[in-house]
Design an enzyme around this catalytic site. Structure first.
Site, PDB file in Angstrom:
ATOM      1  N   LYS A 109       0.858  -1.187   0.000  1.00 37.91           N
ATOM      2  CA  LYS A 109       0.000   0.000   0.000  1.00 37.91           C
ATOM      3  C   LYS A 109       0.893   1.236   0.000  1.00 37.91           C
ATOM      4  O   LYS A 109       1.765   1.384   0.862  1.00 37.91           O
ATOM      5  CB  LYS A 109      -0.865  -0.030   1.264  1.00 37.91           C
TER       6      LYS A 109
HETATM    7  C1  E4P Z   1      -8.261   1.958   3.589  1.00 37.67           C
HETATM    8  O1  E4P Z   1      -7.530   1.086   3.149  1.00 37.67           O
HETATM    9  C2  E4P Z   1      -8.075   2.615   4.898  1.00 37.67           C
HETATM   10  O2  E4P Z   1      -7.430   1.713   5.757  1.00 37.67           O
HETATM   11  C3  E4P Z   1      -9.374   2.960   5.563  1.00 37.67           C
HETATM   12  O3  E4P Z   1     -10.490   2.567   4.803  1.00 37.67           O
HETATM   13  C4  E4P Z   1      -9.420   4.315   6.155  1.00 37.67           C
HETATM   14  O4  E4P Z   1     -10.682   4.500   6.733  1.00 37.67           O
HETATM   15  P1  E4P Z   1     -11.002   5.595   7.839  1.00 37.67           P
HETATM   16  O5  E4P Z   1     -11.335   6.856   7.135  1.00 37.67           O
HETATM   17  O6  E4P Z   1     -12.176   5.036   8.576  1.00 37.67           O
HETATM   18  O7  E4P Z   1      -9.765   5.716   8.696  1.00 37.67           O
END
Ligand code: E4P
Length: 218
Positions: free
Chosen positions: A83
């Protein structure tokens, strides 16, 4: 549509993976920090629990640092997906890693323009954050619709739209209506998808009537 769990909690992942509904996992540095566990060991455990891609985020912000961290993360398990943030360096690292056959998830996408760049950089997934856009008064689902429309114009774009920052079941249903490839959701949202009061009420009624017959199936 694929379902990923947005979590680094081993107990939650193990419990929900056993339903057969979970195709992969996404983690991020905040989710990992919340567990208090060492990242690499935790990642190895998560990769054992689900067969599909497990997104593991780099924390370096320079290109060489990103590539070094990615190389270490890829050693952990064959289903690790790197990522990377949607920055210039993240896109450069994405191109380099994708060319070597690694799966990359480009995260923190907030505009159609950024999603075009992720596809051009060869990302396997792009993660538009719908909840965080809704939080600041924008329309997260409109971003998903725009990205899908653009990607459909260019069949050579292989990037899958991974709807992220999902806050409630409606986000998942809307994403499915639009044809998004993946939704990553907190464990609570996956559980909420399952529930309907009329299902509970209906089952209660059926079982009560069945009990009156005094029969058993086995
Ligand atoms: C995506 O891969 C992120 O980990 C995640 O969806 C972030 O979400 P949040 O806005 O609830 O922190």
């Amino acid at each position: 549509m694929k379902f990923f769990l947005d979590s680094a909690d081993l107990a939650e992942i193990a419990e929900l993976a056993s339903t057969g509904l979970v195709d992969g996992v996404t983690t991020n540095p905040s989710l990992v920090a919340r567990t208090g566990k060492p990242f690499l060991a935790l990642l190895e455990e998560i990769c054992r629990l689900v067969p599909g891609p497990v997104s593991a985020e780099v924390t370096a912000t320079d290109l060489q640092g990103m590539l070094r961290e990615a190389a270490r993360l890829l050693e952990v398990a064959p289903n690790v997906c790197i990522k990377l943030p949607l920055t210039r360096e993240g896109l450069q690292a994405c191109r380099a890693l994708s060319d070597r056959g690694a799966k990359v998830n480009i995260t923190l996408c907030f505009s159609p323009a950024q999603a075009i760049l992720a596809a051009k950089a060869g990302a396997s997934f792009v993660s538009p954050f719908v909840g965080r856009l809704d939080d600041v008064g924008h329309d997260g689902m409109q971003l998903i619709a725009d990205i899908l429309t653009i990607y459909r114009n260019y069949p050579s774009f292989r990037t899958e739209v991974l709807v992220a920052s999902v806050r409630h079941p409606r986000h998942v249903v809307e994403a499915a209506r639009l044809g998004a490839h993946v939704a990553t959701m907190p464990p609570a949202v996956l559980r909420q998808l399952l529930r309907h009061p009329l299902t509970d009420k209906g089952l209660e009624g059926f079982l009560a009537d069945w009990a009156k017959t005094g029969q058993r199936i086995t």
